[in-house]
Design a protein around this motif. Structure first.
Motif, PDB file in Angstrom:
ATOM      1  N   ALA A  36       0.877  -0.985  -0.038  1.00 50.83           N
ATOM      2  CA  ALA A  36       0.148  -0.071   0.164  1.00 50.83           C
ATOM      3  C   ALA A  36       0.831   1.159  -0.031  1.00 50.83           C
ATOM      4  N   LYS A  37       1.935   1.298   0.646  1.00 50.69           N
ATOM      5  CA  LYS A  37       2.695   2.313   0.927  1.00 50.69           C
ATOM      6  C   LYS A  37       3.690   2.463  -0.504  1.00 50.69           C
ATOM      7  N   ALA A  38       3.856   1.533  -1.068  1.00 52.88           N
ATOM      8  CA  ALA A  38       4.735   1.453  -2.544  1.00 52.88           C
ATOM      9  C   ALA A  38       3.785   2.078  -3.337  1.00 52.88           C
ATOM     10  N   ASP A  39       2.396   1.727  -3.428  1.00 49.30           N
ATOM     11  CA  ASP A  39       1.280   2.323  -4.415  1.00 49.30           C
ATOM     12  C   ASP A  39       1.320   3.751  -4.522  1.00 49.30           C
ATOM     13  N   ALA A  40       1.269   4.104  -3.224  1.00 45.57           N
ATOM     14  CA  ALA A  40       0.923   5.331  -2.379  1.00 45.57           C
ATOM     15  C   ALA A  40       2.432   6.346  -2.792  1.00 45.57           C
ATOM     16  N   ARG A  41       3.353   5.901  -2.652  1.00 44.67           N
ATOM     17  CA  ARG A  41       4.595   6.383  -2.845  1.00 44.67           C
ATOM     18  C   ARG A  41       4.896   6.717  -4.280  1.00 44.67           C
ATOM     19  N   ARG A  42       4.271   5.712  -5.214  1.00 44.55           N
ATOM     20  CA  ARG A  42       4.292   5.730  -6.575  1.00 44.55           C
ATOM     21  C   ARG A  42       3.590   7.307  -7.268  1.00 44.55           C
ATOM     22  N   GLU A  45       5.248  10.481  -6.085  1.00 45.44           N
ATOM     23  CA  GLU A  45       6.519  10.709  -6.947  1.00 45.44           C
ATOM     24  C   GLU A  45       5.897  11.347  -8.151  1.00 45.44           C
ATOM     25  N   ARG A  46       4.779  10.642  -8.498  1.00 47.76           N
ATOM     26  CA  ARG A  46       4.258  11.045  -9.906  1.00 47.76           C
ATOM     27  C   ARG A  46       3.733  12.987  -9.895  1.00 47.76           C
ATOM     28  N   LEU A  47       3.124  12.905  -8.772  1.00 46.62           N
ATOM     29  CA  LEU A  47       2.795  14.352  -8.313  1.00 46.62           C
ATOM     30  C   LEU A  47       3.662  15.311  -8.289  1.00 46.62           C
ATOM     31  N   GLY A  48       4.771  14.846  -7.293  1.00 50.04           N
ATOM     32  CA  GLY A  48       5.896  15.703  -7.195  1.00 50.04           C
ATOM     33  C   GLY A  48       6.750  15.851  -8.572  1.00 50.04           C
ATOM     34  N   GLY A  49       6.758  15.021  -9.443  1.00 54.61           N
ATOM     35  CA  GLY A  49       7.490  15.430 -10.991  1.00 54.61           C
ATOM     36  C   GLY A  49       6.738  16.610 -11.526  1.00 54.61           C
ATOM     37  N   ARG A  71      -1.001  19.720  -1.853  1.00 58.10           N
ATOM     38  CA  ARG A  71      -1.363  18.269  -1.785  1.00 58.10           C
ATOM     39  C   ARG A  71      -0.092  17.122  -1.708  1.00 58.10           C
ATOM     40  N   TYR A  72       0.768  17.677  -2.481  1.00 60.27           N
ATOM     41  CA  TYR A  72       2.159  17.113  -2.564  1.00 60.27           C
ATOM     42  C   TYR A  72       2.927  17.023  -1.353  1.00 60.27           C
ATOM     43  N   ASN A  73       3.051  18.287  -0.770  1.00 57.54           N
ATOM     44  CA  ASN A  73       3.486  18.373   0.684  1.00 57.54           C
ATOM     45  C   ASN A  73       2.752  17.540   1.702  1.00 57.54           C
ATOM     46  N   ALA A  74       1.533  17.592   1.796  1.00 62.41           N
ATOM     47  CA  ALA A  74       0.587  16.903   2.603  1.00 62.41           C
ATOM     48  C   ALA A  74       0.935  15.547   2.436  1.00 62.41           C
TER      49      ALA A  74
END
Length: 267
Positions: A36-42, A45-49, A71-74
């Protein structure tokens, strides 16, 4: 003597088996959390890009990217604190909401909005602004539009805020933010919603909205079938893991309302 040895062996087997299965369950839960964390992290990271590489070219796209950055920071902060699967899912929800803002910014700039995002039931049920509306409430002018404009620079991707649906669209003021931050709507909010959306297809009536219902639940509301149990489904509180709030997992932290002070309207 033989009986005592048998009982000791039996206890050891039972205790050992219990410990084994307990460890297996713990390992399975940890794998689910890691997934679940890996899915969220993906998605984070996409949002951060997008946040780091895309700059708005006008007021609407700049505001949408500012909201995406929030939202990215949150989401990043939530991801660091995530200790349960539910919390990891809230991180994912926050990141997806940020990506909706990115899509809105790209559309406002005439760019390809990018790949489709995961659908979310509450967002779909909240409806969409389908026509331009200009209303005056308590001496304050408000506008809503399906498209970005100089006078409608505030985007909302649609969803439930403090237990009530807010349609997807572009607005002159972020009229939902006081409820997003406080977790409750002001007494005058129904009048604004009624003036802005009355008769608009696919959006709840003011009475349904005040009760926390979507447009599709209007008939049930009028017939009385929704009953008292429905209130528990739409109280907007949410368990939200350790972060609370609804708003797609985003708790509104860091929002200052974009300079929005209600303009005399009774929030």
């Amino acid at each position: 003597m033989g009986t005592a040895i048998f009982l000791i062996v039996l206890v050891v087997v039972i205790v050992g088996g219990g410990l084994y299965f307990s460890r297996q369950r713990a390992a399975a839960r940890q794998r689910e959390l890691d997934d679940a964390k890996a899915d969220a992290r993906r998605l984070v990271e996409r949002l951060g890009g997008q946040v780091l590489n895309l700059n708005g070219t006008d007021t609407a796209s700049q505001q949408a990217m500012a909201d995406a950055s929030e939202r990215y920071n949150a989401a990043g902060s939530q991801l660091e604190q995530a200790r349960t699967i539910e919390q990891a899912r809230l991180v994912k929800d926050t990141a997806i909401e940020g990506l909706y803002y990115v899509r809105a910014a790209r559309t406002a700039m005439g760019m390809d909005p990018g790949p489709q995002l995961p659908e979310e039931a509450e967002r779909e049920r909240a409806g969409k602004v389908t026509e331009r509306r200009d209303v005056d409430v308590e001496g304050q002018h408000y506008a809503a539009s399906p498209e970005a404009g100089q006078d409608t620079p505030y985007y909302y991707p649609g969803g439930r805020v403090a237990g009530r649906p807010v349609p997807q669209g572009w607005y002159s003021e972020p009229w939902w933010k006081p409820a997003l931050i406080a977790g409750a709507w002001g007494l005058g909010s129904m009048f604004l919603f009624s003036a802005m959306f009355s008769g608009m297809s696919g959006i709840a009536s003011a009475s349904a909205w005040e009760s926390g219902y979507d447009a599709g639940q209007q008939d049930a509301l009028e017939s009385g079938d929704m009953g008292g149990d429905s209130a528990g489904d739409f109280d907007g509180g949410g368990d939200g893991g350790d972060w609370g709030g609804d708003g797609g997992g985003f708790d509104g932290g860091g929002f200052d309302g974009g300079g929005f002070d209600g303009g005399g309207f009774d929030f």
